[in-house]
Design an enzyme around this catalytic site. Sequence first.
Site, PDB file in Angstrom:
ATOM      1  N   GLY A 141      -1.694   6.350  -2.762  1.00  0.00           N
ATOM      2  CA  GLY A 141      -2.794   6.184  -3.731  1.00  0.00           C
ATOM      3  C   GLY A 141      -3.888   5.312  -3.141  1.00  0.00           C
ATOM      4  N   HIS A 142      -3.493   4.161  -2.605  1.00  0.00           N
ATOM      5  CA  HIS A 142      -4.473   3.277  -1.959  1.00  0.00           C
ATOM      6  C   HIS A 142      -5.144   3.998  -0.785  1.00  0.00           C
ATOM      7  CE1 HIS A 142      -1.453   0.205  -3.491  1.00  0.00           C
ATOM      8  NE2 HIS A 142      -2.562  -0.245  -4.023  1.00  0.00           N
ATOM      9  N   GLN A 162      -9.303  -0.292 -16.251  1.00  0.00           N
ATOM     10  CA  GLN A 162      -9.966  -1.141 -15.252  1.00  0.00           C
ATOM     11  C   GLN A 162     -11.312  -0.530 -14.855  1.00  0.00           C
ATOM     12  OE1 GLN A 162      -7.811  -3.065 -11.879  1.00  0.00           O
ATOM     13  NE2 GLN A 162      -8.607  -1.367 -10.699  1.00  0.00           N
ATOM     14  N   SER A 169       2.465   0.448  -6.779  1.00  0.00           N
ATOM     15  CA  SER A 169       3.206  -0.576  -6.035  1.00  0.00           C
ATOM     16  C   SER A 169       4.428  -1.008  -6.839  1.00  0.00           C
ATOM     17  CB  SER A 169       2.315  -1.784  -5.758  1.00  0.00           C
ATOM     18  OG  SER A 169       1.159  -1.381  -5.054  1.00  0.00           O
ATOM     19  N   ARG A 170       4.326  -0.954  -8.168  1.00  0.00           N
ATOM     20  CA  ARG A 170       5.433  -1.400  -9.025  1.00  0.00           C
ATOM     21  C   ARG A 170       6.586  -0.401  -9.059  1.00  0.00           C
ATOM     22  NH1 ARG A 170       0.948  -4.013 -11.918  1.00  0.00           N
ATOM     23  NH2 ARG A 170       1.382  -6.263 -11.893  1.00  0.00           N
ATOM     24  N   ASP A 176      -5.953   3.429 -12.830  1.00  0.00           N
ATOM     25  CA  ASP A 176      -6.235   2.265 -13.682  1.00  0.00           C
ATOM     26  C   ASP A 176      -7.494   2.553 -14.491  1.00  0.00           C
ATOM     27  OD1 ASP A 176      -4.329  -0.138 -12.675  1.00  0.00           O
ATOM     28  OD2 ASP A 176      -4.814   1.214 -11.034  1.00  0.00           O
ATOM     29  N   VAL A 188      -3.045   9.844  -7.440  1.00  0.00           N
ATOM     30  CA  VAL A 188      -2.113  10.466  -6.488  1.00  0.00           C
ATOM     31  C   VAL A 188      -0.705  10.346  -7.068  1.00  0.00           C
ATOM     32  CG1 VAL A 188      -1.191  10.398  -4.146  1.00  0.00           C
ATOM     33  CG2 VAL A 188      -3.608   9.892  -4.545  1.00  0.00           C
ATOM     34  N   LEU A 222       0.812  -1.224   0.000  1.00  0.00           N
ATOM     35  CA  LEU A 222       0.000   0.000   0.000  1.00  0.00           C
ATOM     36  C   LEU A 222       0.842   1.269   0.000  1.00  0.00           C
ATOM     37  CD1 LEU A 222      -2.766  -1.052   2.550  1.00  0.00           C
ATOM     38  CD2 LEU A 222      -2.760  -1.292   0.054  1.00  0.00           C
ATOM     39  N   GLN A 244      -5.227 -12.444 -12.696  1.00  0.00           N
ATOM     40  CA  GLN A 244      -5.028 -11.243 -13.520  1.00  0.00           C
ATOM     41  C   GLN A 244      -3.570 -11.071 -13.950  1.00  0.00           C
ATOM     42  OE1 GLN A 244      -6.495  -8.602 -10.254  1.00  0.00           O
ATOM     43  NE2 GLN A 244      -4.910  -7.194 -10.959  1.00  0.00           N
TER      44      GLN A 244
HETATM   45  P1  AMP Z   1      -3.686  -2.221  -6.839  1.00  0.00           P
HETATM   46  O1  AMP Z   1      -3.287  -2.586  -5.446  1.00  0.00           O
HETATM   47  O2  AMP Z   1      -2.547  -1.809  -7.711  1.00  0.00           O
HETATM   48  O3  AMP Z   1      -4.598  -3.257  -7.471  1.00  0.00           O
HETATM   49  O4  AMP Z   1      -4.574  -0.926  -6.698  1.00  0.00           O
HETATM   50  C1  AMP Z   1      -5.724  -0.907  -5.869  1.00  0.00           C
HETATM   51  C2  AMP Z   1      -6.520   0.346  -6.159  1.00  0.00           C
HETATM   52  O5  AMP Z   1      -5.707   1.484  -5.879  1.00  0.00           O
HETATM   53  C3  AMP Z   1      -6.944   0.445  -7.621  1.00  0.00           C
HETATM   54  O6  AMP Z   1      -8.285   0.906  -7.682  1.00  0.00           O
HETATM   55  C4  AMP Z   1      -5.981   1.450  -8.177  1.00  0.00           C
HETATM   56  O7  AMP Z   1      -6.503   2.179  -9.273  1.00  0.00           O
HETATM   57  C5  AMP Z   1      -5.773   2.363  -6.984  1.00  0.00           C
HETATM   58  N1  AMP Z   1      -4.520   3.113  -7.138  1.00  0.00           N
HETATM   59  C6  AMP Z   1      -3.279   2.615  -7.388  1.00  0.00           C
HETATM   60  N2  AMP Z   1      -2.388   3.615  -7.542  1.00  0.00           N
HETATM   61  C7  AMP Z   1      -3.072   4.774  -7.396  1.00  0.00           C
HETATM   62  C8  AMP Z   1      -2.716   6.154  -7.441  1.00  0.00           C
HETATM   63  N3  AMP Z   1      -1.480   6.552  -7.690  1.00  0.00           N
HETATM   64  N4  AMP Z   1      -3.699   7.069  -7.243  1.00  0.00           N
HETATM   65  C9  AMP Z   1      -4.970   6.676  -7.004  1.00  0.00           C
HETATM   66  N5  AMP Z   1      -5.381   5.395  -6.941  1.00  0.00           N
HETATM   67  C10 AMP Z   1      -4.442   4.452  -7.129  1.00  0.00           C
END
Ligand code: AMP
Length: 282
Positions: free
Chosen positions: A36-37, A153, A186-187, A150, A176, A33, A61
């Site tokens: 953004g999360h 998505q 996360s990457r 995303d 964010v 996390l 996925q």
């Molecule tokens: P993930 O853990 O990558 O599957 O992301 C979980 C959620 O967090 C998804 O809805 C992503 O779109 C959102 N997310 C990831 N990075 C960001 C970011 N930089 N800003 C806003 N939401 C994000």
Amino acid sequence: MRIVRTIAETRRAVADLKEPSRTLGLVPTMGALHEGHLSLVRAARSRCDAVVVSLFVNPTQFGPNEDLSKYPRTFEADCALLEAEKVDLLFAPEAAEVYPPGAQTFVEVEDLSRRLDGASRPGHFRGVATVVAKLFHIVAPNLAFFGQKDAAQVAVLRRMVRDLNFDVELVVCPIVREPDGLALSSRNRYLSAEDRRHALVLSRALRRVEEQAAAGVVDAEPLLAAGHAVVAEEPAVRLDYFRVVDTDTLEDLPRIDQGALIAVAAWVGPARLIDNALLPPR
Ligand code: AMP
């Protein structure tokens, strides 16, 4: 914050949280996390009486040559962050709980799943739609929070919710970024200092396109040319796609008068990164 590992426990815990007239929010994540999360969790906290976060690195996925086994896993730190945000329930199942042996039912949003990331990651959005459909059945949230980061998505899930009559409102939260423009991901943990510098070209290219659009350019072709020219400044960055598309259908748009999504994906060092910008209608 209560941590649950099984679907049965989650259903019981949700029933307790969801007393009549209480709004339940769900934030699906794959962990590792970052802010953004947490922005999604805060949005959920501000709009809902109870907040459930799911943490599941969803194997369906990931393609066969992708980073499933290497995907960052930081469970203890994630729990501390979610605790601090006053999350009520964390659902963190094992893969076998979500996909018992013999599981063979999937959700596929046909055309949308093959566009943008779906074109270069076959099966990716089938995995996403399937796991989110399962989470919606298990948690039955009133609202579910996703990041604009995303964008494809979001389009896939909106269509799934409409087509399959899920009784849930999708809330999409803004991207964010780091102060220098890099979209949090996360990457990003895979990036060396040099990769990270190279990665800035993606947000810079999007900004250039936004500037051109604000200056009155409405045709996609010159906008894309401007974006490509910026990405080309970093030869170490290998572009997957740079497109101007319709936000809902993800189809290429010749013009941006009605609004558009500018979406980019590229390989930077070991990481495949995505970013995007929404252009408002004129
Ligand atoms: P993930 O853990 O990558 O599957 O992301 C979980 C959620 O967090 C998804 O809805 C992503 O779109 C959102 N997310 C990831 N990075 C960001 C970011 N930089 N800003 C806003 N939401 C994000």
